[in-house]
Design an enzyme around this catalytic site. Structure first.
Site, PDB file in Angstrom:
ATOM      1  N   ARG A 169       0.820  -1.217   0.000  1.00  0.00           N
ATOM      2  CA  ARG A 169       0.000   0.000   0.000  1.00  0.00           C
ATOM      3  C   ARG A 169       0.859   1.275   0.000  1.00  0.00           C
ATOM      4  NH1 ARG A 169      -3.344  -3.532  -0.617  1.00  0.00           N
ATOM      5  NH2 ARG A 169      -5.499  -3.443   0.092  1.00  0.00           N
ATOM      6  N   SER A 239     -10.903  -0.380   2.957  1.00  0.00           N
ATOM      7  CA  SER A 239     -10.150  -0.588   4.203  1.00  0.00           C
ATOM      8  C   SER A 239      -9.694   0.766   4.733  1.00  0.00           C
ATOM      9  CB  SER A 239      -8.908  -1.436   3.950  1.00  0.00           C
ATOM     10  OG  SER A 239      -9.264  -2.713   3.504  1.00  0.00           O
ATOM     11  N   GLU A 335      -5.296   4.188   5.953  1.00  0.00           N
ATOM     12  CA  GLU A 335      -4.956   3.915   4.560  1.00  0.00           C
ATOM     13  C   GLU A 335      -5.368   5.076   3.646  1.00  0.00           C
ATOM     14  OE1 GLU A 335      -5.302  -0.154   2.665  1.00  0.00           O
ATOM     15  OE2 GLU A 335      -6.716   0.970   1.446  1.00  0.00           O
TER      16      GLU A 335
END
Ligand code: EPU
Length: 339
Positions: A169, A239, A335
């Site tokens: 990520r 998420s 995130e």
């Protein structure tokens, strides 16, 4: 094209342009339909003494209720096969293409490689920024190169895979958010396709008589629809926290108390824990704070209960981080990007 001031749209409403459906507006808004508009955009912004913020599909951002600057939405469209050889096909998508449509376009032509990444919200240009991933695959796996506009040197630059510094990520473009604007992305999809069925929910497909990229894509879509709330119905940003990668010492208290807690060994000796699991075990699944809440369907997904703003989501996120830290000693990291 040197001055974009005449086509800037004042008081631009962004509530319909972020998947959390947060109340958000920008002093000016503008759709970028041609990469050639970018130099003029930054010149105009300098002249007006305003900051510029780049927005793709709005699926991984938590927008401020008001931005005193120019929000530029990347809306360039194009997808093409650049080159096809006996061993691979090189495909390219413009930054403004919808990621899921791009995946379906490759799969419909019989090309495998990115089918596990189907239905991820957002645009092609945003995909490399956080190196999107799901079901045991990530963008970096079949990435070839990308072009980006470098705001510092005012030129278009080509980045190969290593230069992008992809990690879980993460990428160079996430680390330097104010410098590059991704323009197009190239992927190299192998002709000798092997399905990636390691993830729970996909492994049963190994029994099928003929496995095709389409079969895997359809299963991934079904899995996502069953596990994650649909942002069109329940506004969310996927998420909300990264799965924390911790040292063995940090993971020990969790694993001693819950030996079956999800945990994945990393190459560097550390362990990846599951943020959704930690939040659920902290007793927060379904928890609500003001206009924001945690999905009943998946504890890693924060939802807008109606009329939420950035501050509502921020307050809930801080509460979750504090509770998980107090319960398990594990620090979570958001995130999505707060813009
Ligand atoms: N879990 C719980 N409670 C919950 C949710 C999950 O205990 O409420 C447990 C599950 O039982 C499972 C573990 O947590 O053992 C992991 O859950 P899941 O398989 O749903 O995956 P995830 O780690 O929560 C990641 C990605 C998703 C991606 C899925 C599938 C991150 C931060 N998230 O989620 O990506 O779709 O794997 O591969 O890495 C996104 O980034 O927006 C996203 C949705």
């Amino acid at each position: 094209m040197t001055d974009l001031a005449p086509i800037l749209i004042p008081d631009f409403d962004l509530s319909g342009r972020n998947t959390l459906a947060l109340k958000a507006a920008s002093r000016f808004g503008l759709e970028i339909t041609d990469p050639a508009m970018l130099p003029a955009l930054f010149t105009t912004a300098r002249e007006l003494r305003l900051p510029v913020r780049i927005l793709g599909g709005g699926s991984n951002v938590v927008l401020a209720s008001h931005f005193d600057g120019i929000t530029a939405m990347i809306a360039t469209k194009d997808r093409q096969i650049i080159e096809e050889t006996a061993s691979a096909v090189l495909v390219e998508g413009a930054a403004g293409e919808t990621w899921n449509e791009f995946v379906a376009w490759t799969v419909d032509q019989g090309f495998g490689g990115i089918e596990n990444l189907a239905l991820i919200p957002g645009t092609v240009g945003a995909a490399p920024v956080q190196n999107i991933g799901a079901y045991g695959a990530e963008l970096a796996d079949h990435f070839d190169s990308l072009t980006a506009y470098d705001r510092q040197n005012e030129q278009v630059v080509v980045f190969g895979k290593d230069a992008c510094r992809f990690a879980y990520r993460d990428s160079l473009f996430k680390q330097e958010p104010d410098r590059y604007v991704v323009l197009s992305v190239r992927l190299r999809l192998p002709k000798a396709w092997t399905p990636n069925l390691g993830f729970a929910g996909l492994s049963e497909l190994a029994e099928a008589s003929e496995i095709t990229p389409k079969l895997v894509m359809d299963r991934v879509i079904a899995l996502r629809l069953s596990k994650l709330p649909d942002w069109r119905v329940t506004p969310n940003a996927g998420s909300f926290f990264q799965n924390p990668i911790v040292t063995v010492d940090e993971a020990r208290p969790v694993l001693e108390e819950f030996p079956t807690a999800p945990n994945y060994a990393q190459h560097d000796g550390r362990t990846k824990l599951s943020a959704g699991w930690l939040i659920e075990k902290t007793g927060l699944k379904g928890f609500k704070l003001g206009k924001a809440g945690i999905s009943e369907k998946h504890a890693l997904v924060l939802i807008n209960l109606g009329g939420a703003e950035q501050t509502d989501i921020g307050a809930l996120a801080s509460h979750i981080k504090a509770e998980v830290l107090a319960r398990f000693g594990v620090q979570l990291h958001e995130e999505p990007i707060f813009l």
